[in-house]
Design an enzyme around this catalytic site. Structure first.
Site, mmCIF file in Angstrom:
data_model
loop_
_atom_site.group_PDB
_atom_site.id
_atom_site.type_symbol
_atom_site.label_atom_id
_atom_site.label_comp_id
_atom_site.label_asym_id
_atom_site.label_seq_id
_atom_site.Cartn_x
_atom_site.Cartn_y
_atom_site.Cartn_z
ATOM 1 N N GLY A 100 0.828 -1.210 0.000
ATOM 2 C CA GLY A 100 0.000 0.000 0.000
ATOM 3 C C GLY A 100 0.859 1.256 0.000
ATOM 4 N N ARG A 144 -7.672 -2.689 -1.665
ATOM 5 C CA ARG A 144 -7.420 -1.563 -0.750
ATOM 6 C C ARG A 144 -7.967 -0.265 -1.363
ATOM 7 N NH1 ARG A 144 -2.415 -2.588 2.109
ATOM 8 N NH2 ARG A 144 -3.099 -0.850 3.401
ATOM 9 N N SER A 158 -4.243 9.051 7.735
ATOM 10 C CA SER A 158 -3.380 8.114 7.015
ATOM 11 C C SER A 158 -2.074 8.783 6.623
ATOM 12 C CB SER A 158 -4.105 7.610 5.761
ATOM 13 O OG SER A 158 -3.181 7.073 4.842
ATOM 14 N N GLN A 198 0.016 7.500 4.690
ATOM 15 C CA GLN A 198 0.228 7.242 3.260
ATOM 16 C C GLN A 198 -0.428 8.338 2.427
ATOM 17 O OE1 GLN A 198 -1.168 3.219 2.670
ATOM 18 N NE2 GLN A 198 0.652 2.337 3.623
ATOM 19 N N ASP A 236 -0.409 -0.618 13.156
ATOM 20 C CA ASP A 236 0.149 -1.911 12.733
ATOM 21 C C ASP A 236 0.322 -2.881 13.901
ATOM 22 O OD1 ASP A 236 0.194 -1.045 10.119
ATOM 23 O OD2 ASP A 236 2.239 -0.291 10.237
ATOM 24 N N LYS A 255 -6.932 -3.067 5.690
ATOM 25 C CA LYS A 255 -5.485 -3.320 5.641
ATOM 26 C C LYS A 255 -5.241 -4.557 4.754
ATOM 27 C CE LYS A 255 -3.913 0.115 8.005
ATOM 28 N NZ LYS A 255 -3.043 1.085 7.333
ATOM 29 N N ARG A 303 -8.429 -6.935 9.284
ATOM 30 C CA ARG A 303 -7.711 -7.351 10.494
ATOM 31 C C ARG A 303 -8.615 -7.479 11.718
ATOM 32 N NH1 ARG A 303 -1.913 -4.220 9.479
ATOM 33 N NH2 ARG A 303 -1.150 -5.764 7.993
ATOM 34 N N ARG A 319 1.160 -9.297 9.185
ATOM 35 C CA ARG A 319 1.035 -8.952 10.607
ATOM 36 C C ARG A 319 0.138 -9.945 11.360
ATOM 37 N NH1 ARG A 319 4.553 -5.124 10.985
ATOM 38 N NH2 ARG A 319 4.593 -3.548 9.360
HETATM 39 C C1 S3P Z 1 2.398 3.366 6.522
HETATM 40 C C2 S3P Z 1 1.277 3.915 7.075
HETATM 41 C C3 S3P Z 1 0.190 3.131 7.667
HETATM 42 C C4 S3P Z 1 0.628 1.712 8.008
HETATM 43 C C5 S3P Z 1 1.408 1.079 6.915
HETATM 44 C C6 S3P Z 1 2.634 1.917 6.545
HETATM 45 C C7 S3P Z 1 3.390 4.271 5.906
HETATM 46 O O1 S3P Z 1 -0.900 3.091 6.751
HETATM 47 O O2 S3P Z 1 -0.487 0.901 8.320
HETATM 48 O O3 S3P Z 1 1.840 -0.205 7.321
HETATM 49 O O4 S3P Z 1 4.521 3.832 5.620
HETATM 50 O O5 S3P Z 1 3.063 5.444 5.701
HETATM 51 P P1 S3P Z 1 -1.957 4.309 6.719
HETATM 52 O O6 S3P Z 1 -1.198 5.552 6.754
HETATM 53 O O7 S3P Z 1 -2.746 4.195 5.449
HETATM 54 O O8 S3P Z 1 -2.817 4.082 7.929
#
Ligand code: S3P
Length: 431
Positions: free
Chosen positions: A95, A123, A168, A170, A318, A345, A349, A391
């Site tokens: 992701g 996702r 988030s 990300q 996580d 996820k 989960r 995980r």
């Molecule tokens: C991550 C952010 C998280 C996390 C993922 C890694 C990252 O996701 O669950 O394992 O590296 O920015 P979200 O930001 O979508 O919650």
């Protein structure tokens, strides 16, 4: 043939370990190195399959990548201009790869296609499509919200002020990376604090970042410049499995050296302390703007349950499956609320944790946005399933260590998504 692994209960764990480089920081390091001007050497890179996906995509975008060893990479950046990829960019299970890379590709003057495995195709991507479209990129997606994504970039992009609906890191990072290629000030206003590795790393690449409580801004357009060498701290989300097992097995003592303790990631240590585990943090240092330490957890055998609400969910996201396992063997009621994000996820989960823990005799009840657990339960060995989620495989292995009798876990090989040497390192700590 389907792969399974047998896990015996453990009496206790003792010893020292170093875990692989942080996966989140490694993704950001390789993506920024590939996009920047100059050559970057990254030391202690995460050995995970997810980071390998990011590297593979960069190579498709014309970035020269050298691998002097498993844990080291040398990347010659493309100074803000990738080459049009000759085929589909395969993000695998990652992701972070698909969402962060979308931000970079939104500002490139060509069309690219990003795809991944069956889990990644489930996702939600609308959360990145929507802000990138506002910035001027053209993005098509399956059913308007799922990979494969077809991105036609625009150069320069328009700067925006964006408030994501979900907390988030990300999404925040995707918009900030696009912001490097936008005319003006791009701002992300978070509804809750999420991991801040992107904001910490950008200044090392010569990009000024403005921060004000939950707002982060970058001024574009700008081409980041390589910092030369970057050293990645150990991944606290990998170390967490070793710490949690030690916390639950009386007489255990496990030290993980050179591990990241960034406050947006190390909340698991506070959670363990609140559960009455003995946690010691020593030798704190700073590597490229990220705090690192040696962290020891000792098993006292008297853990108590824990309430986790919405505010802490993004900072423990996580580690929540692992906390469910510990809660099952801890005294009292543990409750998780405000965590519907867990359903989107690598697996759902909430469902995969509840199914597995019930098979072991835990008293856990599923809710729409979390679970309630009554402890302590005496877990028994069972037939467990990773559901292809790294995980879940690792959290259930910890549960199997704490159970009476052997367990078998289906499809354990997915641990390599984040922690390829998980089983080996865990075995080495058995005492
Ligand atoms: C991550 C952010 C998280 C996390 C993922 C890694 C990252 O996701 O669950 O394992 O590296 O920015 P979200 O930001 O979508 O919650």
């Amino acid at each position: 043939m389907e792969n399974t692994i047998q896990v015996r209960p453990a009496r206790r764990l003792r010893g020292e370990a170093r875990v692989g480089g942080d996966k989140s920081i490694s993704h950001r390091a390789v993506l920024l190195a590939g996009f920047s001007q100059g050559v970057t050497r990254i030391v202690d890179l995460s050995p995970s399959e997810d980071v390998a996906s990011s590297l593979r995509c960069l190579q498709m975008l014309g970035v020269p990548v050298e691998r002097p060893s498993d844990t080291e990479v040398i990347i010659r950046g493309r100074a803000g201009r990738f080459a049009q990829p000759p085929g589909i960019l395969d993000c695998g299970n990652s992701g972070t790869t698909i969402r962060l890379l979308s931000g970079l590709l939104a500002g490139q003057s060509f069309t690219s296609v990003l795809d991944g495995d069956d889990s990644l195709r489930r996702r939600p991507m609308r959360r990145v499509i929507q802000p990138l479209a506002l910035m001027g990129a053209q993005i098509e997606a399956r059913e308007a919200g799922y990979a494969p994504l077809v991105i036609t970039g625009r150069s320069p992009l328009r700067a925006i002020v964006h408030t994501p609906e979900v907390a988030s890191a990300q999404v925040k990072s995707c918009v900030l990376l696009a912001g490097l290629q936008a005319e003006g000030l791009t701002t992300v206003r978070e509804i809750r604090q999420t991991r801040d590795h992107t904001e910490r790393m950008l200044p090392a690449f010569g990009v000024a970042v403005q921060k004000e409580s939950l707002s982060v801004s970058v001024q574009g357009p700008t081409v980041p410049t390589s910092p030369g060498t970057l050293r990645v701290p150990g991944d606290p989300s990998s170390a967490a499995y070793l710490w949690a097992a030690a916390a639950a097995l009386p007489g255990s003592e496990v030290t993980v050296r050179d591990v990241g303790i960034n406050p947006t990631r190390a909340v698991i240590l506070d959670a363990l302390r609140r559960m009455k585990a003995d946690v010691r943090v020593e030798n704190v240092r700073l590597w490229c703007g990220e705090p690192v330490a040696d962290v020891t957890v000792r098993g006292t055998g008297n853990l108590v349950g824990l309430e986790v609400g919405e505010a802490l969910v993004p900072l423990l996201i996580d580690e929540l499956p692992l906390l469910a396992v510990l809660s099952a063997v801890s005294a009292g009621t543990s409750r998780l609320t405000g965590a519907e994000e867990l359903r989107v996820k690598e697996s759902d989960r909430i469902a995969t944790v509840v199914t597995n823990l019930q098979r072991m005799g835990a008293r856990i009840e599923e809710a729409r946005d979390g679970w309630t657990i009554e402890g302590p339960a005496e877990l028994h060995g069972a037939e467990l399933d990773s559901f292809g989620d790294h995980r879940i495989a690792m959290a259930m292995t910890v549960a199997a260590l704490l159970a009476r009798g052997e367990s078998r876990i289906r499809n354990p090989e997915c641990v390599a998504i984040s922690f390829p040497r998980f089983f080996e390192q865990l075995e080495a700590l058995r005492d």
